[in-house]
Design a protein around this motif. Structure first.
Motif, short mmCIF file in Angstrom:
data_model
loop_
_atom_site.label_atom_id
_atom_site.label_comp_id
_atom_site.label_asym_id
_atom_site.label_seq_id
_atom_site.Cartn_x
_atom_site.Cartn_y
_atom_site.Cartn_z
N SER A 21 0.90 -1.40 -0.05
CA SER A 21 -0.06 0.07 0.17
C SER A 21 1.04 1.72 -0.09
CB SER A 21 -0.51 0.01 1.27
OG SER A 21 -0.50 1.49 2.07
N THR A 22 0.42 1.64 -0.67
CA THR A 22 1.67 3.24 -0.66
C THR A 22 1.09 4.78 0.39
OG1 THR A 22 -0.25 4.65 -2.33
CG2 THR A 22 1.26 3.68 -3.45
N ARG A 49 -5.47 0.08 1.00
CA ARG A 49 -6.47 0.04 1.67
C ARG A 49 -7.23 0.85 1.06
NH1 ARG A 49 -4.63 2.03 6.29
NH2 ARG A 49 -2.32 2.34 5.73
N SER A 67 0.31 8.51 -2.32
CA SER A 67 0.18 8.59 -1.15
C SER A 67 0.81 10.13 -0.95
CB SER A 67 0.55 7.96 -0.25
OG SER A 67 -0.40 6.41 -0.26
N GLY A 119 -11.04 6.65 -3.90
CA GLY A 119 -10.98 6.96 -2.57
C GLY A 119 -10.25 7.64 -1.98
#
Ligand code: BT5
Length: 254
Positions: A21-22, A49, A67, A119
């Motif tokens: 996950s970033t 996530r 991110s 998202g």
């Protein structure tokens, strides 16, 4: 990196082909002292996530899985509003770059015709009464054909390509997202959140709707009336106005 037009965001770029996950990578980098404006992007996430340990579908080279590390000077209680600020910035970037006008579902989803396109997951680390870092995770479905979504997302998710029929240049869109996010971020640091929260209202698909709210410790229905200065959703119910700071809201079909 050369395509980026922002000054602060993207100062350092960390790129992966695959990662869990970033947001996880960004949190590690931030804990190790990464400078504000560092961004992490990955072609794929094998454990992307959502909120409340839900998953986020992030197939290779078909989306923007990004991110951003921020180290703002404001107090920790303001951090949750970054989700709303980011939603406005990403909605604007998409509109400028593709002409597609999306709506924002409180607090963290960008929708197009009833389906989720983006998202956002904001995570914070604070020490004493100061923000150490905020990581803003943004997942944009870019070039995912509708049939490529897994079964459970078929009817609830969409992508820019599915909407427009064209493949979208991801780097250019990323660059536009960073420009809009940077300008929103500098604006809130300088003038506070009021202006951008008002802008949020103009993109909202939640306000004015009958909604079901699944909050942290209560579930209820009502009419979404407004957001307050904390970004909380104000829902008019039979028992008066409920203030929702975090939770899931579904819009009830009329
Ligand atoms: C979110 O959570 O929507 C926040 C998603 C944040 C993703 C970014 S990608 C870069 C960064 N790194 C991460 O690991 N995360 C961030 P939530 O509101 O809880 O919604 C999760 C729900 O959205 C899932 O339970 C599915 O129903 C649905 N969903 C999953 N993948 C999706 C996708 N690609 N497009 C649309 N909906 C999806």
């Amino acid at each position: 990196k050369s395509v980026l037009k922002s000054d602060l965001l993207g100062k350092e770029v960390v790129h992966f082909f695959d990662t869990d996950s970033t947001n996880n990578e960004a949190k590690k980098l931030a804990a190790d002292g990464a400078v504000e404006g560092t961004i992490v992007v990955s072609e794929a996430q094998n454990s992307g996530r959502g909120r409340l340990s839900r998953g986020f579908f992030s197939p290779a080279s078909k989306g923007i899985w990004l991110s951003v590390i921020l180290r703002p000077s404001f107090a920790p209680q303001h951090a949750s509003k970054c989700t709303l600020v980011t939603a406005v910035a990403v909605t604007k970037a998409i509109e400028k770059f593709t002409g597609i006008r999306c709506g924002i579902k409180w607090p963290n989803d960008i929708f197009y015709e009833g389906k989720k396109l983006v998202g956002i997951l904001t995570e914070m680390n604070a020490e004493m009464d100061a923000v150490n870092y905020i990581v803003i995770g943004i997942g944009i479905n870019v070039n995912i054909a509708q049939a490529e979504f897994p079964e459970e997302l078929q009817r609830i998710a969409t992508s820019l390509q599915a909407i427009s029929g064209n493949a979208i240049e991801r780097k250019e869109l990323l660059s536009q997202v960073l420009v809009e996010l940077e300008s929103a971020y500098l604006e809130i640091l300088k003038n506070g959140f009021l202006h951008i929260l008002n802008e949020w209202k103009t993109y909202s698909i939640t306000l004015g709707q009958a909604v079901n709210v699944i909050g942290i410790d209560q579930t209820f229905s009502g009419i979404a009336k407004d957001i307050d200065e904390d970004g909380a959703l104000l829902v008019e119910t039979e028992n008066g106005v409920e203030r929702v700071l975090a939770g899931d809201v579904s819009i009830r079909p009329k």
